[in-house]
Design a protein around this motif. Structure first.
Motif, PDB file in Angstrom:
ATOM      1  N   LEU A 102       0.833  -1.210   0.000  1.00 37.43           N
ATOM      2  CA  LEU A 102       0.000   0.000   0.000  1.00 37.43           C
ATOM      3  C   LEU A 102       0.864   1.254   0.000  1.00 37.43           C
ATOM      4  CD1 LEU A 102      -2.689   1.568   0.391  1.00 37.43           C
ATOM      5  CD2 LEU A 102      -2.381   1.256   2.854  1.00 37.43           C
ATOM      6  N   THR A 103       1.861   1.294   0.875  1.00 42.94           N
ATOM      7  CA  THR A 103       2.731   2.463   0.970  1.00 42.94           C
ATOM      8  C   THR A 103       3.593   2.619  -0.275  1.00 42.94           C
ATOM      9  OG1 THR A 103       2.791   2.308   3.386  1.00 42.94           O
ATOM     10  CG2 THR A 103       4.559   3.553   2.336  1.00 42.94           C
ATOM     11  N   ASP A 105       3.023   1.490  -3.271  1.00 47.67           N
ATOM     12  CA  ASP A 105       2.186   1.862  -4.411  1.00 47.67           C
ATOM     13  C   ASP A 105       1.798   3.339  -4.323  1.00 47.67           C
ATOM     14  OD1 ASP A 105       0.671   1.114  -6.786  1.00 47.67           O
ATOM     15  OD2 ASP A 105      -1.113   1.427  -5.567  1.00 47.67           O
ATOM     16  N   ARG A 106       1.581   3.816  -3.095  1.00 43.08           N
ATOM     17  CA  ARG A 106       1.195   5.210  -2.881  1.00 43.08           C
ATOM     18  C   ARG A 106       2.294   6.171  -3.326  1.00 43.08           C
ATOM     19  NH1 ARG A 106      -3.636   7.898  -1.877  1.00 43.08           N
ATOM     20  NH2 ARG A 106      -3.213   9.897  -0.870  1.00 43.08           N
ATOM     21  N   LEU A 140      -4.579   8.535   4.418  1.00 45.31           N
ATOM     22  CA  LEU A 140      -3.697   8.600   3.246  1.00 45.31           C
ATOM     23  C   LEU A 140      -3.240  10.026   2.944  1.00 45.31           C
ATOM     24  CD1 LEU A 140      -5.414   6.020   0.871  1.00 45.31           C
ATOM     25  CD2 LEU A 140      -3.265   5.756   2.122  1.00 45.31           C
ATOM     26  N   GLU A 141      -4.131  10.985   3.119  1.00 48.57           N
ATOM     27  CA  GLU A 141      -3.735  12.379   2.882  1.00 48.57           C
ATOM     28  C   GLU A 141      -2.664  12.809   3.884  1.00 48.57           C
ATOM     29  OE1 GLU A 141      -5.616  16.873   3.187  1.00 48.57           O
ATOM     30  OE2 GLU A 141      -6.974  15.164   2.907  1.00 48.57           O
ATOM     31  N   ASP A 144       0.687  11.366   2.989  1.00 47.83           N
ATOM     32  CA  ASP A 144       1.370  12.154   1.953  1.00 47.83           C
ATOM     33  C   ASP A 144       2.114  13.329   2.574  1.00 47.83           C
ATOM     34  OD1 ASP A 144       0.331  10.476   0.023  1.00 47.83           O
ATOM     35  OD2 ASP A 144      -1.321  11.814  -0.509  1.00 47.83           O
TER      36      ASP A 144
END
Length: 210
Positions: A102-103, A105-106, A140-141, A144
């Protein structure tokens, strides 16, 4: 703000190790003397430990002791110089369970089949972000913003230890970086969601990369 501590009793119960093992590892210098912190309590003097560091160290000892002697373990765990030279691909980060898909890919690590290489500092940043994501402490925001904050600002510490504070007040979140050890006092109503120390991240990384 003081570092989170864990009592000796709770440590032994949580990890399943014995009193004898703990002090044998201390004698062999697998666990630093300064991590044994004596504090007064209502029952008298008790021993406490820096929670994240001692749990990371015991995890590493347990998972490495079958392949190395205690003396070899002491050398390996006490030496962080090799970590600073570390370089791994996104695929290797996944295989060693350092960072989740997940990380990666992010942040683009899985583009091109996972061959993108990360240097030590980038690995630490990804590991920190992934740690807070896995605990559900950031969305997720916020992940970032955290990655950007670490990427842009940790270089200012020029090899010195740092600590990350993640706080919220009235729904607004904020990340703060400070030289370690840090003693911050927050305004009333500010909730400390998470606190990460660079040394604790290193401790947890050691067992995953060796």
């Amino acid at each position: 703000m003081e570092e989170d501590l864990i009592s000796k009793k709770d440590l032994l119960e949580l990890t399943g190790i014995s009193y004898g093992q703990l002090y044998r590892w201390k004698r062999k210098q697998l666990i630093p003397e300064e991590w044994f912190i004596r504090k007064s309590t209502f029952t008298g003097q008790e021993t406490f430990f820096p929670k994240d560091r001692i749990l990371g160290r015991i995890h590493n000892i347990i998972h490495m002791k079958d392949d190395l002697s205690l003396d070899e373990l002491a050398d390996r765990l006490g030496d962080t110089s090799t970590l600073y030279k570390l370089s791994l691909t996104a695929k290797q980060l996944l295989e060693r369970n350092i960072v989740s898909s997940l990380t990666l890919d992010r942040f683009g690590g899985l583009d091109g089949g996972g061959d993108q290489e990360y240097a030590f500092e980038q690995i630490v940043h990804l590991f920190a972000v992934d740690l807070l994501l896995s605990k559900g402490e950031v969305n997720l925001e916020e992940a970032d913003r955290l990655f950007y904050t670490l990427t842009v600002n940790t270089q200012r510490f020029e090899g010195k230890s740092w600590e990350l504070f993640f706080v919220r007040k009235m729904g607004v979140s904020m990340f703060l970086l400070a030289a370690s050890p840090a003693d911050l006092v927050f305004d009333e109503g500010v909730r400390l969601v998470s606190r990460l120390a660079f040394t604790d991240l290193l401790e947890q990384l050691k067992g995953k990369v060796n």
